[in-house]
Design a protein around this motif. Structure first.
Motif, short mmCIF file in Angstrom:
data_model
loop_
_atom_site.label_atom_id
_atom_site.label_comp_id
_atom_site.label_asym_id
_atom_site.label_seq_id
_atom_site.Cartn_x
_atom_site.Cartn_y
_atom_site.Cartn_z
N LEU A 419 29.34 56.83 30.01
CA LEU A 419 30.18 55.74 30.48
C LEU A 419 31.23 55.41 29.44
O LEU A 419 30.91 55.13 28.28
N ASP A 420 32.49 55.43 29.84
CA ASP A 420 33.61 55.30 28.89
C ASP A 420 34.29 53.95 29.06
O ASP A 420 35.40 53.84 29.57
N LEU A 421 33.60 52.90 28.61
CA LEU A 421 34.16 51.56 28.69
C LEU A 421 35.12 51.32 27.53
O LEU A 421 34.90 51.80 26.42
N ASP A 422 36.18 50.60 27.79
CA ASP A 422 37.16 50.26 26.76
C ASP A 422 37.29 48.74 26.70
O ASP A 422 38.10 48.14 27.41
N LEU A 423 36.45 48.12 25.88
CA LEU A 423 36.45 46.67 25.75
C LEU A 423 36.74 46.31 24.30
O LEU A 423 35.95 46.59 23.40
N PRO A 424 37.91 45.72 24.03
CA PRO A 424 38.26 45.39 22.65
C PRO A 424 37.29 44.37 22.05
O PRO A 424 36.85 43.45 22.73
N LEU A 486 25.99 47.33 42.34
CA LEU A 486 27.00 48.34 42.70
C LEU A 486 27.87 47.87 43.86
O LEU A 486 29.09 48.10 43.87
N ASP A 487 27.27 47.21 44.84
CA ASP A 487 28.05 46.69 45.96
C ASP A 487 29.06 45.65 45.48
O ASP A 487 30.21 45.63 45.95
N ALA A 488 28.65 44.79 44.53
CA ALA A 488 29.56 43.79 43.98
C ALA A 488 30.71 44.46 43.23
O ALA A 488 31.87 44.05 43.34
N LEU A 489 30.40 45.51 42.46
CA LEU A 489 31.44 46.26 41.75
C LEU A 489 32.40 46.91 42.73
O LEU A 489 33.62 46.90 42.54
N GLU A 522 47.37 46.41 35.66
CA GLU A 522 47.02 45.02 35.33
C GLU A 522 45.54 44.74 35.55
O GLU A 522 45.03 43.72 35.10
N PHE A 523 44.83 45.66 36.21
CA PHE A 523 43.40 45.46 36.48
C PHE A 523 42.51 46.21 35.49
O PHE A 523 41.30 46.30 35.68
N ASP A 524 43.11 46.74 34.43
CA ASP A 524 42.38 47.56 33.46
C ASP A 524 41.19 46.80 32.88
O ASP A 524 40.03 47.23 32.97
N GLU A 525 41.48 45.65 32.27
CA GLU A 525 40.41 44.89 31.63
C GLU A 525 39.40 44.37 32.66
O GLU A 525 38.20 44.34 32.40
N LEU A 526 39.91 43.98 33.83
CA LEU A 526 39.02 43.49 34.89
C LEU A 526 37.97 44.53 35.25
O LEU A 526 36.78 44.24 35.33
N MET A 527 38.40 45.79 35.47
CA MET A 527 37.46 46.81 35.91
C MET A 527 36.47 47.16 34.79
O MET A 527 35.31 47.46 35.05
N ASN A 528 36.92 47.11 33.54
CA ASN A 528 36.00 47.36 32.43
C ASN A 528 34.95 46.26 32.34
O ASN A 528 33.76 46.54 32.16
N ILE A 529 35.38 45.00 32.47
CA ILE A 529 34.44 43.87 32.39
C ILE A 529 33.46 43.92 33.56
O ILE A 529 32.25 43.75 33.40
N THR A 530 33.98 44.16 34.77
CA THR A 530 33.13 44.17 35.97
C THR A 530 32.15 45.32 35.94
O THR A 530 30.98 45.18 36.33
N THR A 531 32.59 46.48 35.44
CA THR A 531 31.69 47.63 35.33
C THR A 531 30.58 47.34 34.33
O THR A 531 29.40 47.64 34.57
#
Length: 752
Positions: A419-424, A486-489, A522-531
């Motif tokens: 899993l390649d999450l990018d969270l500063p 997973l459904d929520a994601l 613009e949804f980059d950080e959102l998808m990382n946080i939600t994942t």
């Protein structure tokens, strides 16, 4: 005329007969009858006023002694496993309370910290403790505890809890304040049953000024029950430790292993070295050495050091301090792989092919000598062509081969698709006085990734080696997300214009494709946080259930025994499996593996929560001077009661209460994690950009309250029921009364 006993005679009787200390017992003992009882009453009142005796429930006793039957609270076991009890009705200073040893008899229930008991006391003349207690009965579950700020008043005072979620103060009676000062941080426990109104508490410990230097981490340590003082026996064992001998170890001192850590690292528990493989059968291959501090040599199974390390589970790191798993003489010295000194280690030699796949591994127990203690920054600068005088000589022999092996390892990593999450990650910088100077993003270099990748390879090798040897161990387990998460994601992804396919066995590659779709948008950080939030929490377990996030079948923690007890268990298992000494995994260790796994998993979560709470408090203190300022951020959470927002500048999390969102009713959808306005149709969901105003910052709790100003760059729509300023405009009392009267007339007409 009757002889009235002297005060000295009465005090001697009370001391010798603590179970017969009511006024009538004293009168009977001295044959006092009739009017003479008035004189006895006067003498007892004088003794009470002088502090020579205390009166409770019509009995008198010496305030420096305890009654033969009394209420007690169990303390945590000491280093020897003995349980001592605290008297609940001690009238003197807390530090002067006598020590009471619990003497269990066969059939007594096990006592946990905080358990309340009724016990019979026997006074003993010993240096270590003054009473022995035998259980009469246990009185129930642990009392509710609260940590907060004491506010003094004429009736005693109140405690304002420091927990952000607390909605009630606690009342403290005049006799339960422990002489706490107004504004002091205190720990208290519930006193009496729960009733209507504010709960009642008694203060059990005073903790000082909550705004004192570096008090923030102390609050978290106390609030979460993190052990921060080592018992004397543990310190004595650590102080008596001697450097490990060479006997039975391989000599690795000519191998130029180096440590690479953050500039503020408090210990060095791993060292690395890489070189090209000269084996003709492995063209383009690499040899990677990973050497880890041999903590097992110093922390033997069943020792006081071992019991304390197991109880702590791990070290806990705060911006201003570390609460170590081991005493500093070990964690900061004898176990730490300092430059230029001999240190015992467990090492693994990893053989990689040109594509970074592990061909083989070999574990050994040795003695090493670190060639250099380097930081991530200076290693990266050297690799990028800007070496310092210290790193320049290390490039050809040490730094360049490390990066060459890392480049190969990344090829195998890419095929494995973890899993390649990018969270500063943000770093809080403090002054010497504990004041927040700045909040900045931590730099992230290939040097960081290099060490991480080699540590993962070593951890995998440890799990595979012990599985091959059929030795018990603790695996690091990370299970795949639940269908609900997973459904929520998937809902958030589809609302953002992305897809996460259904009807297939989930793999990390599917999630990485989702993250790649969002990258740069613009949804980059959102998808990382939600994942990240869709993931389950990793834990330790004697059975192997795989590691979903790393996309690995077997994984164990081997590389950080100075700060994690799980790694020490793995080291002991390797020592036992290879017959390297008598300090391997003991039968008691093996029997307790399930219990140890749960204990250290819970300790890890406790540390994570304490670290997060501390960061929240520091951030609130940092922002407290900027109340009224405007900030940008993104909605990071949606609940029925409001919105959570992560601020762009600091990464701090704040709450927009639902009353500040708009003056209309909002429908909450827990499936899509959205709020929708009943009048305007305004929809609020995770990831939306917002501009907010900071309306409140409370350093003691870490709470930030925000006011919503704009959404996705646009002003908020105005509700039809809003007043001139966009606020809810209630009906005037006269208009409301007229409307109610009109409705009443209509009802009357219909009834007729």
């Amino acid at each position: 005329m009757q002889d009235i006993p002297t005060k000295a005679q009465i005090l001697q009787w009370i001391a010798e007969n603590p179970g017969l200390s009511a006024k009538r017992d004293i009168a009977k003992a001295f044959n006092i009858k009739g009017a003479a009882r008035i004189d006895l009453k006067r003498i007892l009142r004088e003794l009470e006023d002088e502090g020579a005796v205390t009166k409770k429930a019509r009995t008198y006793r010496d305030p420096d002694t305890l009654p033969p039957v009394t209420l007690l609270t169990a303390l945590p076991p000491d280093a020897q496993g003995d349980i001592f009890l605290r008297p609940m009705e001690w009238q003197g200073a807390a530090e002067d309370a006598p020590r009471i040893l619990f003497i269990p008899k066969k059939g007594d229930p096990a006592l946990g910290p905080g358990d309340r008991v009724l016990a019979r006391l026997a006074k003993v003349d010993l240096d270590d403790y003054q009473y022995e207690a035998r259980l009469i009965r246990r009185l129930g579950s642990n009392p509710t505890k609260v940590l907060g700020i004491f506010r003094k008043n004429a009736e005693g005072g109140r405690i304002v809890p420091i927990d952000k979620g607390a909605d009630k103060d606690w009342l403290v009676g005049a006799g339960d304040t422990l002489d706490a000062r107004d504004g002091e941080l205190v720990e208290a426990e519930q006193s009496g049953p729960k009733r209507m109104g504010l709960p009642r508490a008694r203060i059990v410990q005073r903790l000082g000024d909550p705004m004192g230097p570096k008090a923030v981490s102390l609050i978290a340590i106390h609030q979460h029950g993190i052990p921060d003082r080592f018992p004397d026996q543990v310190l004595a064992e650590a102080e008596s430790a001697k450097p490990a001998p060479m006997d039975g170890r391989e000599d690795l001192r000519d191998l130029p292993l180096v440590t690479i850590d953050p500039s503020d690292a408090r210990d060095h528990d791993d060292a690395v070295f890489a070189e090209a493989d000269t084996d003709a059968a492995n063209p383009g291959g690499h040899i990677v050495w990973v050497a880890i501090a041999d903590v097992a040599h110093y922390v033997r199974p069943g020792s006081a050091l071992d019991r304390e390390a197991r109880k702590r589970g791990n070290s806990t790191y705060f911006p201003d301090r570390v609460v170590p798993m081991l005493p500093d003489v070990l964690s900061g010295d004898l176990c730490s792989l300092h430059e230029g000194v001999d240190r015992p280690c467990l090492a693994v030699r990893l053989k990689l092919d040109a594509e970074g796949n592990k061909i083989s591994h070999r574990f050994l127990r040795g003695i090493m000598r670190s060639a250099a203690s380097l930081t991530y920054e200076e290693v990266q600068q050297a690799q990028d062509g800007h070496p310092s005088p210290r790193t320049a000589p290390l490039i050809p022999r040490i730094i360049a081969p490390l990066y060459a092996a890392y480049t190969a390892a990344t090829k195998a990593r890419h095929l494995r698709q973890p899993l390649d999450l990018d969270l500063p990650e943000r770093k809080i910088v403090l002054s010497d006085e504990g004041k927040v100077l700045s909040v900045a993003f931590r730099d992230r270099f290939d040097a960081h990734r290099l060490i991480e990748e080699f540590m993962i390879l070593a951890n995998v090798a440890a799990a595979e080696e012990l599985t091959r040897l059929k030795r018990p161990l603790l695996f690091r387990v990370h299970e795949e997300p639940s269908p609900e998460k997973l459904d929520a994601l998937r809902e958030v992804a589809e609302a953002s214009g992305f897809t996460l396919a259904k009807g297939q066995v989930l793999r990390t590659a599917h999630l990485n494709r989702l993250l790649a779709q969002a990258q740069g948008t613009e949804f980059d950080e959102l998808m990382n946080i939600t994942t990240l939030r869709s993931m389950t929490q990793a834990y330790y377990h004697p059975e192997n259930f795989g590691h979903f996030g790393l996309s690995l079948r077997s994984y164990a923690h081997f590389t950080s025994p100075i700060r994690r007890y799980a790694d020490l268990i793995v080291h002991r298992a390797l020592i036992a499996g290879h017959n390297w000494g008598k300090d391997g995994l003991s039968p008691q260790d093996i029997e307790a593996l399930d219990e140890t796994a749960k204990l250290i998993s819970d300790a890890e979560r406790r540390s994570m929560t304490a670290e997060r709470d501390t960061n929240d408090r520091y951030l609130a203190a940092y922002l407290s001077d900027r109340v009224g300022s405007e900030f940008t951020g993104r909605i990071s959470g949606v609940q029925r009661f409001g919105l959570f927002v992560k601020l762009d500048e600091t990464g701090a999390d704040g709450l927009i209460p639902i009353r500040e969102v708009g003056r209309e009713f909002f429908h909450y959808d827990d499936q899509t994690q959205t709020l929708m306005g009943a009048d305007t149709g305004l929809t609020l969901g995770i990831g939306q950009k917002v501009t907010v105003r900071l309306s409140e910052a409370i350093p003691v709790t870490g709470g930030l309250t925000l006011e919503l100003l704009s959404l996705d760059g646009a002003p908020l729509p105005r509700s039809p029921r809003a007043g001139k300023k966009g606020r809810f405009s209630p009906r005037k009392p006269g208009a409301s009364a007229a409307r109610d009267a009109k409705l009443k007339r209509k009802v009357i007409r219909k009834r007729r």
